[in-house]
Design an enzyme around this catalytic site. Structure first.
Site, mmCIF file in Angstrom:
data_model
loop_
_atom_site.group_PDB
_atom_site.id
_atom_site.type_symbol
_atom_site.label_atom_id
_atom_site.label_comp_id
_atom_site.label_asym_id
_atom_site.label_seq_id
_atom_site.Cartn_x
_atom_site.Cartn_y
_atom_site.Cartn_z
ATOM 1 N N LEU A 18 -47.411 9.175 59.878
ATOM 2 C CA LEU A 18 -46.403 10.269 60.028
ATOM 3 C C LEU A 18 -45.376 10.226 58.882
ATOM 4 C CD1 LEU A 18 -45.518 9.197 63.619
ATOM 5 C CD2 LEU A 18 -46.739 11.361 62.698
ATOM 6 N N GLY A 19 -45.780 9.182 58.162
ATOM 7 C CA GLY A 19 -44.640 8.884 56.821
ATOM 8 C C GLY A 19 -44.723 7.724 56.083
ATOM 9 N N GLU A 20 -44.198 7.382 55.046
ATOM 10 C CA GLU A 20 -44.151 6.207 54.274
ATOM 11 C C GLU A 20 -43.007 5.940 53.487
ATOM 12 O OE1 GLU A 20 -47.048 5.503 50.936
ATOM 13 O OE2 GLU A 20 -47.758 7.538 51.672
ATOM 14 N N VAL A 26 -45.916 4.641 58.500
ATOM 15 C CA VAL A 26 -45.616 4.637 59.986
ATOM 16 C C VAL A 26 -46.843 5.587 60.472
ATOM 17 C CG1 VAL A 26 -44.051 5.632 61.647
ATOM 18 C CG2 VAL A 26 -43.115 4.385 59.690
ATOM 19 N N LYS A 41 -45.594 0.657 62.726
ATOM 20 C CA LYS A 41 -44.905 0.625 61.208
ATOM 21 C C LYS A 41 -45.862 -0.606 60.750
ATOM 22 C CE LYS A 41 -40.545 0.776 59.324
ATOM 23 N NZ LYS A 41 -39.053 0.668 59.508
ATOM 24 N N ASP A 138 -27.904 1.788 56.170
ATOM 25 C CA ASP A 138 -28.436 3.021 55.446
ATOM 26 C C ASP A 138 -28.314 4.115 56.531
ATOM 27 O OD1 ASP A 138 -29.858 4.301 53.546
ATOM 28 O OD2 ASP A 138 -32.084 3.550 54.324
#
Length: 291
Positions: A18-20, A26, A41, A138
């Site tokens: 899904l992303g990094e 992830v 994750k 964040d």
């Protein structure tokens, strides 16, 4: 062949990345026995678990395990893969990030009521963690996840710190530059009010389609956050409600003592705005907009 990760409690089949980020990847995965979709994750191979960055990843899991709130992703499990890399098994939010939604919206801005519905739920998450002595550090659109069912989750606690750590470790100096507070830029010790400044940048962006502090060739975004006043949001976009301009002004005070003295007061002001607009069902309005 699908990759499978196991713990003493369950097996997880990884299906789609899904992303990094800098530390981790992830993945969408399935918890095999109960056929539940989850997010896994995993620490990247380039990051040693014993390194400072690896310890940050482990700290995120420990911190999330102690939180339980409808606007914070739940953590279900944790373990190590065959190569000794730690992983976290978390609630999967079926939808998109607030940053991705902005990218699809005309001019990068959302309607005022939708902006505040999302912002209020993110602020509720902040209120919850702040009452427990946690500073997120964040807060930004990329770390707010929106489910197609109307769920709103404040995610990515990799930079967060708890109250038990704040007495021995400086809380400044790291984060996403465009969303930092002035004290974060300086590397000072942070408290919950730093998150309120970052939240104000995010809400300004949702309402106007641009951030209050933008990089220039002669001046960095961090210099502008520290020293410059922002353009009033109603100058950028005429239809920003005056009540929200006042909320932004309080969040974006340079001096922490001049911001909201409690995150709950920010939540109260956002809820009062929605009540004044007669939004009967926040969830229905958000689901309708996402659809």
């Amino acid at each position: 062949m699908s990759r499978v990760l196991s713990t003493a409690a369950a097996r997880y089949t990884l299906a789609e990345k899904l992303g990094e980020g800098t530390l981790s990847e992830v993945w969408r995965a399935t918890q095999e026995r109960v056929r539940r979709d989850v997010a896994v994750k995993v620490l990247k191979p380039s990051v040693a678990p014993s390194s400072q960055l690896g310890q940050r990843f482990l700290r995120e899991g420990a911190l999330l395990a102690g939180l339980s709130h409808q606007n914070v992703p739940h953590i279900y499990d944790a373990g190590d893969d065959d190569e000794g890399r730690p992983f976290l098994v978390m609630e999967l939010v079926q939808g998109l990030s607030l940053a991705a939604l902005r990218a699809r919206s005309p001019g990068g801005a959302l309607p005022a009521d939708v902006s505040v519905i999302v912002a209020l739920r993110a602020a509720r998450a902040l209120e919850y963690i702040h009452l427990r002595g946690v500073v997120h550090r964040d807060v930004k659109p990329g770390n707010v996840l929106l489910g197609h069912d109307g769920a709103v989750k404040l995610a990515d606690f990799g930079l967060a710190r708890g109250a038990d750590e704040s007495t021995t470790e400086s809380l400044g100096g790291v984060g996403t530059p465009a969303y930092m507070s002035p004290e974060q830029v300086l590397g000072d010790r942070l408290d919950f009010r730093s998150d309120l400044f970052s939240f104000g940048i995010m809400l300004y962006e949702l309402l106007t389609g641009r951030r209050p502090f933008e990089e220039e060739t002669s001046r960095t975004v961090m210099q502008k956050i520290r020293l410059d006043r922002y353009v009033p949001p109603r100058t950028v976009k005429r239809d920003v409600p005056a009540a929200l301009e006042r909320v932004l002004a309080r969040c974006l005070e340079k001096v922490p003592a001049h911001r909201y003295p409690a995150t709950g007061m920010l939540c109260d002001d956002l809820a009062a705005f929605l009540a004044s607009r007669g939004v009967a069902s926040h969830e229905a309005r958000l689901v309708g907009y996402l659809a």
